[in-house]
Design an enzyme around this catalytic site. Structure first.
Site, PDB file in Angstrom:
ATOM      1  N   GLY A  31       0.814  -1.313  -0.094  1.00  0.00           N
ATOM      2  CA  GLY A  31      -0.057   0.042   0.131  1.00  0.00           C
ATOM      3  C   GLY A  31       0.954   1.230  -0.040  1.00  0.00           C
ATOM      4  N   GLN A  33       1.171   3.340   2.141  1.00  0.00           N
ATOM      5  CA  GLN A  33       2.026   3.879   3.316  1.00  0.00           C
ATOM      6  C   GLN A  33       2.442   2.605   3.961  1.00  0.00           C
ATOM      7  OE1 GLN A  33       3.079   6.471   4.779  1.00  0.00           O
ATOM      8  NE2 GLN A  33       2.357   7.905   3.393  1.00  0.00           N
ATOM      9  N   SER A  34       2.981   1.586   3.094  1.00  0.00           N
ATOM     10  CA  SER A  34       3.550   0.324   3.434  1.00  0.00           C
ATOM     11  C   SER A  34       4.677   0.547   4.352  1.00  0.00           C
ATOM     12  CB  SER A  34       3.731  -0.570   2.242  1.00  0.00           C
ATOM     13  OG  SER A  34       4.553  -1.728   2.563  1.00  0.00           O
ATOM     14  N   ASN A  35       4.518   0.178   5.616  1.00  0.00           N
ATOM     15  CA  ASN A  35       6.020  -0.070   6.379  1.00  0.00           C
ATOM     16  C   ASN A  35       6.840  -0.897   5.916  1.00  0.00           C
ATOM     17  OD1 ASN A  35       4.777   1.848   8.681  1.00  0.00           O
ATOM     18  ND2 ASN A  35       3.304   0.242   9.054  1.00  0.00           N
ATOM     19  N   CYS A  37       7.503  -1.818   2.705  1.00  0.00           N
ATOM     20  CA  CYS A  37       8.185  -1.071   1.720  1.00  0.00           C
ATOM     21  C   CYS A  37       9.228  -0.272   2.042  1.00  0.00           C
ATOM     22  CB  CYS A  37       7.043  -0.325   0.659  1.00  0.00           C
ATOM     23  SG  CYS A  37       6.129  -1.738  -0.351  1.00  0.00           S
TER      24      CYS A  37
END
Ligand SMILES: *Cc1c(COP(=O)(O)O)cnc(C)c1O
Length: 257
Positions: A31, A33-35, A37
């Site tokens: 997503g 705001q993927s942590n 990533c």
């Protein structure tokens, strides 16, 4: 890895595999705001690998500059390549096809990409959690036991409105926990999980009574920056300092005296 979280546990194994396979870049997906990533982008940089992120956003924003809010700031500061896809495209082809097609493209360009699945969640990544539990055991924490005397593990499933969607009540709860304890929960996972856990404690006190509970905070602080508009009415607490003109100057020590 630049504010960490549980994802670094999986990356410890996944990035070692990427290096062992002589990859020169990693690809992952999540997503906007993927942590996971964000942690991957930083881990890749530490290992001198290029990082390609496929980030899922709304149809209205997919052709726009994604901005620098929260996790995106860290990803873009460390120089990760960002490919945006809409939620509809993601739902249509799925994460595996998206990462595979970027992988094929990079191979055609002569690169050696290593694909990390959504959240780093595969069997290899799971070893990171096996080690995390061993670490807890080594610290000899008296973790909650079931009737056999062994620790009991509970995965609190707390989806709420849906992924990355937060109700005003949940955000108010995050704010109250911060103000009461100094612990900042995250809006996507830990905030919802603690919210449901405390609700369950209230609704079913017999289930929890006398037990020692270890709640594993999984990180995710940066995701809160995406919720500042919703949080703004709950914070406040500032004022212009009132300094009487008659106050005389008095030097302190240090550079800013
Ligand atoms: C991804 C994530 C989780 C869930 O972890 P999984 O390992 O994907 O099950 C929990 N909390 C935060 C903050 C996360 O980013």
């Amino acid at each position: 890895m630049q504010l960490s979280g549980n994802k670094v546990r999986k990356l410890e194994f996944l990035m070692a595999d990427a290096v062992a396979q002589s990859a020169d870049c990693v690809i992952t997906i999540g997503g906007i705001q993927s942590n996971h990533c964000r942690a991957t982008a930083v881990a890749a940089k530490y290992l001198n690998l290029d990082c390609y992120l496929i980030l899922r956003t709304s149809k209205a924003l997919v052709d726009e500059d994604p901005g620098l809010t929260g996790n995106l700031l860290v990803e873009r500061l460390v120089g990760a390549h960002v490919d945006l896809v809409s939620k509809e495209e993601y739902a249509k082809v799925g994460s595996v096809m998206l990462t595979d097609s970027l992988k094929e493209k990079l191979i055609r360009e002569g690169r050696r990409p290593y694909v990390i699945p959504v959240g780093g969640s595969n069997s290899l990544g799971t070893w990171g959690y096996v080690e995390a539990i061993q670490e807890i055991e080594r610290q000899q924490l008296d973790i909650s036991s079931d009737s056999t005397g062994k620790p009991g593990f509970h995965d609190i499933v707390a989806k709420g409105l849906g992924y990355a969607l937060t109700t005003a009540e949940e955000l108010k709860f995050v704010k109250e926990v911060a103000a009461a304890t100094g612990v900042i929960l995250d809006p996507v996972y830990s905030g919802k999980a603690v919210f449901r856990m405390l609700k369950d404690m209230n609704d079913n006190p017999g289930k929890w009574e006398g037990r020692k509970v270890l709640f594993i905070h999984t990180g995710g602080l940066l995701g809160l920056y995406d919720k500042v508009d919703q949080l703004a009415p709950m914070v406040g607490n500032f004022r212009r300092m009132d300094i009487a003109e008659s106050v005389p100057r008095k030097d302190g020590t240090g550079k800013m005296f």
